[in-house]
Design a protein around this motif. Structure first.
Motif, short mmCIF file in Angstrom:
data_model
loop_
_atom_site.label_atom_id
_atom_site.label_comp_id
_atom_site.label_asym_id
_atom_site.label_seq_id
_atom_site.Cartn_x
_atom_site.Cartn_y
_atom_site.Cartn_z
N ALA A 54 -4.89 -1.08 1.83
CA ALA A 54 -5.07 -0.78 3.25
C ALA A 54 -6.39 -1.34 3.76
N ARG A 55 -7.44 -1.20 2.95
CA ARG A 55 -8.74 -1.73 3.35
C ARG A 55 -8.70 -3.27 3.42
N TYR A 84 -3.37 6.32 -5.55
CA TYR A 84 -4.13 6.41 -4.32
C TYR A 84 -5.24 5.37 -4.22
N VAL A 91 -4.89 2.44 8.79
CA VAL A 91 -5.84 3.54 8.84
C VAL A 91 -5.17 4.84 8.39
N ALA A 146 -11.15 8.84 8.34
CA ALA A 146 -10.00 7.99 8.64
C ALA A 146 -9.11 8.63 9.70
N ALA A 153 0.84 -1.21 0.00
CA ALA A 153 0.00 0.00 0.00
C ALA A 153 0.87 1.26 0.00
N ALA A 176 -5.43 2.67 -1.20
CA ALA A 176 -6.59 2.55 -0.32
C ALA A 176 -7.15 1.13 -0.33
N GLU A 177 -7.16 0.49 -1.49
CA GLU A 177 -7.67 -0.88 -1.58
C GLU A 177 -6.81 -1.83 -0.77
N THR A 235 -2.74 5.05 6.29
CA THR A 235 -2.61 4.94 4.84
C THR A 235 -3.91 5.31 4.15
N LEU A 236 -5.02 4.88 4.72
CA LEU A 236 -6.33 5.25 4.17
C LEU A 236 -6.50 6.77 4.18
N ALA A 285 -4.32 8.28 1.48
CA ALA A 285 -4.82 7.97 0.15
C ALA A 285 -6.07 8.80 -0.18
N TYR A 286 -6.99 8.91 0.78
CA TYR A 286 -8.21 9.68 0.53
C TYR A 286 -7.88 11.17 0.38
#
Length: 294
Positions: free
Chosen positions: A217-218, A210, A234, A253, A201, A214-215, A236-237, A240-241
């Motif tokens: 990390a999720r 990004y 979290v 996040a 990630a 995000a994918e 990283t999310l 990315a967002y």
């Protein structure tokens, strides 16, 4: 007369040198034969011995850390006495000796053969546990130990197999003496797998991919809940967002991270801390990721 008086010492010296050479060759040959004889004698030392004596000899080798000697003695026991309780235990000990000697492929082969032959053996839980131990260290090479290379960055096929082996122990044999340790090892492996996803990630995040970051990390959060890398996932999310311009998800996040790890360096703007390009060019610097703190 003079000619003969000159030639005799020459012939006598040649004969002497030849005699010395022959003597040396005979001595070396005798020594070599003695060594070969001793080797064959050692190989046949267990021939015709009672099964108890061979087993005791192999066990002494195990106690002394002579894994190769133990393996050979156990194999000779099995060859001479192919049936019986000593034989079954010798097969188990052979696999363990191979594991300790670093013969991982041979150890896996011995374990799998035992499981196929004795699927209901009283020690079958130990065999699955041992297979997990072997697979946990199967890809550990010299450079990994010397340079402390991060295992999470390597191929995870054998660690995944180790996880499956330990899962068998905990699910099929939950009351065995190996179940508790197997659970602890599974937790460590889960953290390794989670770190692998997080490293990926962060790789995407650094390259402004990004959505992919995000994918990953999720996926980490969904697949490895409660791992030691949960807070980093979290963070990283949030990063990315933010990169995607989705302020609502980024704020959500960040709030989640504030509750989960209020001292996380991302909240202070100090994360991720990627290694410098200069460091990456240094072949002796060792591995470093954004997750490492110097």
């Amino acid at each position: 007369m003079t000619d003969r008086s000159i030639q005799r010492p020459a012939r006598s010296g040649a004969v002497l040198r030849t005699s010395v050479l022959l003597a040396v060759l005979i001595a070396v040959g005798s020594s070599g034969c003695a060594r070969f004889g001793k080797m064959f004698k050692d190989e046949d030392a267990d021939e015709g011995q009672p099964v108890e004596a061979i087993y005791e000899k192999a066990s002494r080798s195990m106690k002394n850390g002579n894994w190769s000697g133990a393996e050979q003695s156990f194999k000779r026991l099995v060859a001479q006495y192919p049936y019986g309780p000593y034989t079954e235990q010798a097969l188990i000990e052979t696999a363990y000796a191979q594991y300790k000697a670093g013969k991982h492929e041979e150890a896996i082969s011995s374990i799998d053969r035992f499981i196929r032959t004795y699927p209901t053996h009283r020690n079958i839980a130990y065999l699955y546990y041992l297979r997990g131990l072997v697979n946990s260290t199967r890809d550990a090479v010299f450079l990994q130990k010397v340079w402390s290379l991060d295992a999470s960055r390597r191929d995870l096929a054998t660690p995944m197999q180790a996880y499956n082996d330990f899962t068998i122990v905990t699910e099929r044999y939950p009351n065995s003496r190996y179940a508790a340790d197997a659970r602890e090892r599974m937790a460590k492996l889960r953290n390794m797998f989670a770190r692998h996803e997080l490293e990926t990630a962060l790789y995407y995040l650094r390259r402004d991919a990004y959505v992919a970051a995000a994918e990953r990390a999720r996926y980490l959060l969904d697949t490895y809940p409660q791992s030691e890398h949960q807070a980093d996932a979290v963070a990283t999310l949030a990063a990315a967002y933010t990169g995607l311009g989705n302020e609502a998800l980024a704020t959500s996040a960040r709030n989640q991270l504030q509750q989960l790890a209020p001292n996380h360096p991302y909240l202070a703007g100090d994360w991720p801390d990627y290694p410098s390009n200069l460091r990456k060019l240094n072949p002796f610097a060792g591995e470093k990721s954004a997750l490492d703190n110097d």
